[in-house]
Design an enzyme around this catalytic site. Structure first.
Site, PDB file in Angstrom:
ATOM      1  N   LYS A 247      29.402  74.907 -35.044  1.00 55.55           N
ATOM      2  CA  LYS A 247      28.426  74.222 -35.696  1.00 55.55           C
ATOM      3  C   LYS A 247      27.074  74.056 -34.929  1.00 55.55           C
ATOM      4  O   LYS A 247      27.476  73.029 -33.951  1.00 55.55           O
ATOM      5  CB  LYS A 247      28.909  73.148 -36.721  1.00 55.55           C
TER       6      LYS A 247
ATOM      7  N   SER B  19      26.388  68.687 -44.103  1.00 53.55           N
ATOM      8  CA  SER B  19      25.516  69.624 -43.214  1.00 53.55           C
ATOM      9  C   SER B  19      26.459  70.562 -42.588  1.00 53.55           C
ATOM     10  O   SER B  19      25.614  71.313 -41.984  1.00 53.55           O
ATOM     11  CB  SER B  19      25.304  68.289 -42.096  1.00 53.55           C
TER      12      SER B  19
ATOM     13  N   SER C 288      30.019  65.966 -44.977  1.00 52.71           N
ATOM     14  CA  SER C 288      29.462  67.068 -44.295  1.00 52.71           C
ATOM     15  C   SER C 288      30.494  68.148 -44.185  1.00 52.71           C
ATOM     16  O   SER C 288      30.307  69.226 -43.933  1.00 52.71           O
ATOM     17  CB  SER C 288      28.775  66.707 -43.027  1.00 52.71           C
TER      18      SER C 288
END
Length: 469
Positions: free
Chosen positions: A71, A147, A171
């Site tokens: 990520k 996220s 997230s």
């Protein structure tokens, strides 16, 4: 190996083929690269050209040769550029591996790409100005949560079986809910946060991954969760390997369920119904379920969550390469301003709020072993619902807005308790709905045992998004 065969396998299935010599790591990597390119064309979920960081030796470990993505959440993999989802951060490259990336490498996972994330990770949508919206493989007009949204999209589309994520307020779990995945936030201290950070986000942020199956989650947690020397806080070791929980018999557990948000915001009726249905399944398995929840104050949750905002802003300000503030999105500018203006008294007030939340959650788990809630308060949001670049927001008003949409996840980042989102339902429109299970601190074993039982009772593996491979 054909693309359809690759896409049909979870991570454990793929690693078993590699270990048996039925397919080579090179063949898997080649088909995974094709899968990522094909999925990204629809989803816009990758930030960089596909890559494979150079390794001095072939990967080893139990996950050897299984592809995944990392990520874009900061310096994570040695030699890989990062931008935190921002147009304003340019030329930044990770000089060392994050300790979690080192664990992934030791386990044998092979990183082939980097997934999209909202700027600075401060959104429950993944629609940064830098790259545009990441689209949901279940419905391209819907978002993927945030996220860890790009990671979730790619796993749901079956481009990779596993993807890195981290969770500072939901997230991992909220993208899992929006994309029909398993998303575990481990206990604080279960996975490492160094070497560049101590307690990431004042302890709110935990590193792990998104998967499509409970067994992938259990096997991966066994591979990456051993205590690391020097960590300020480490979770207590499990009594046995997590994979053994997958076949363990039901235990006597005290289960509570709530669908009422502590902030009193409205929860989508289909999400409420899905959570209540999960409670019925648990009762059918043999767990008595009561209506109960921790006694939490919405303002204390908000105040404590602001610790992560201050910490992230401070980390950006302390970085050697400063961002071009004119190119930051509006809320990010507010976050940096808040970090600059915060005093020791502000931090102490937020820490006091964190302790109030932590005590309330801990007291609740003196009475119960498991809490069942919705994961996200809404169905996956249409693109544009959340506008991070809106100049109308302060950092605090923005966090309040996203917590109103997703009120059930942040308390357990604050308290450090483990929580998992499971894809137990779908809406009338065919959109995924996640249900969250929370356990006492250090009790991932309970979560995985019950999650495996729910997966068997309400199997989701055959569900395929419209835009999956």
């Amino acid at each position: 190996m054909e693309l359809h065969e690759y896409a049909s396998l979870d991570g454990v299935g793929l690693r078993e083929l590699i270990a048996a010599g039925q397919v080579t790591m090179t063949e898997v990597r080649q088909v995974a690269l094709r899968a990522l390119e094909a999925a990204n064309a629809d989803l816009n979920a990758l930030t960089l050209p596909l890559f494979e960081p150079a390794e001095p030796d072939p990967p080893r470990g139990p996950w050897r040769g299984v592809p995944f993505v990392i990520k874009d959440s900061g310096p994570f993999a040695r030699g890989v550029p990062f931008a935190l989802g921002s147009r304003a951060i340019r030329g930044a490259v990770a000089l060392v591996d994050h300790d979690m990336m080192a664990r992934f490498r030791e386990a044998g996972l092979v990183a082939l790409g980097q997934s999209t994330a909202p700027e600075l990770g401060f959104s429950f949508s993944t629609e940064p100005l830098r790259s545009g919206p990441t689209r949901n493989p279940w419905a391209l007009g819907r978002g993927v949560g945030g996220s860890s949204g790009g990671s979730a999209a790619l796993v749901a589309a079956r481009a990779v079986p596993i993807a890195h994520g981290n969770d500072g307020g939901g997230s991992i779990r909220i993208p899992a809910s929006c994309c029909g995945l398993v998303g575990l936030k481990p206990s604080r201290g279960r996975t490492p946060s160094g070497p560049l950070a101590g307690e990431a986000g004042f302890g709110l942020i935990t590193e792990f991954a998104l998967t499509r199956s409970v067994r992938d989650t259990a096997h991966l947690l066994d591979a990456v969760s051993a205590p690391l020397v020097g960590e300020k806080q480490t979770a207590p070791p499990p009594l046995r390997p997590y994979v053994q929980e997958l076949t363990a018999a039901p235990d006597r557990l005290r289960v509570a369920l709530t669908t009422r948000a502590w902030s009193q915001v409205q929860v989508d009726p289909q999400v409420v119904a899905a959570t209540e249905a999960a409670g019925k399944v648990l009762e059918w398995i043999g767990y008595p379920v009561e209506q109960a929840s921790p006694e939490l104050e919405a303002e204390a949750i908000l105040d404590a969550t602001m610790l992560g905002v201050i910490a992230t802003g401070a980390a950006v300000l302390r970085a050697g390469r400063q961002p071009d503030r004119s190119r930051l999105e509006a809320v990010s500018r507010q976050v940096l301003a808040m970090a600059e203006e915060s005093t020791a008294l502000d931090v102490m007030a937020a820490l006091d709020a964190q302790h109030r939340v932590t005590r309330a959650v801990a007291l609740f788990f003196n009475r119960y072993d498991l809490l069942v809630t919705p994961t996200f308060g809404q169905l996956p949001l249409p693109h544009g619902t959340l506008r991070y670049d809106s100049p109308q927001h302060t950092a605090r008003s923005w966090i309040r807005e996203i917590l109103d949409l997703g009120p059930f996840t942040a308390p357990f980042n604050i308290s450090g308790h483990p929580a998992i989102s499971l894809p137990l339902a779908q809406s009338r429109e065919g959109l995924p709905i996640g249900v969250q299970l929370v356990a006492a601190y250090g009790r991932e074993d309970v979560l995985l045992r019950v999650a495996a039982q729910l997966e068997q009772a309400v199997p989701w593996g055959a569900r395929r998004p419209a835009h999956a491979l």
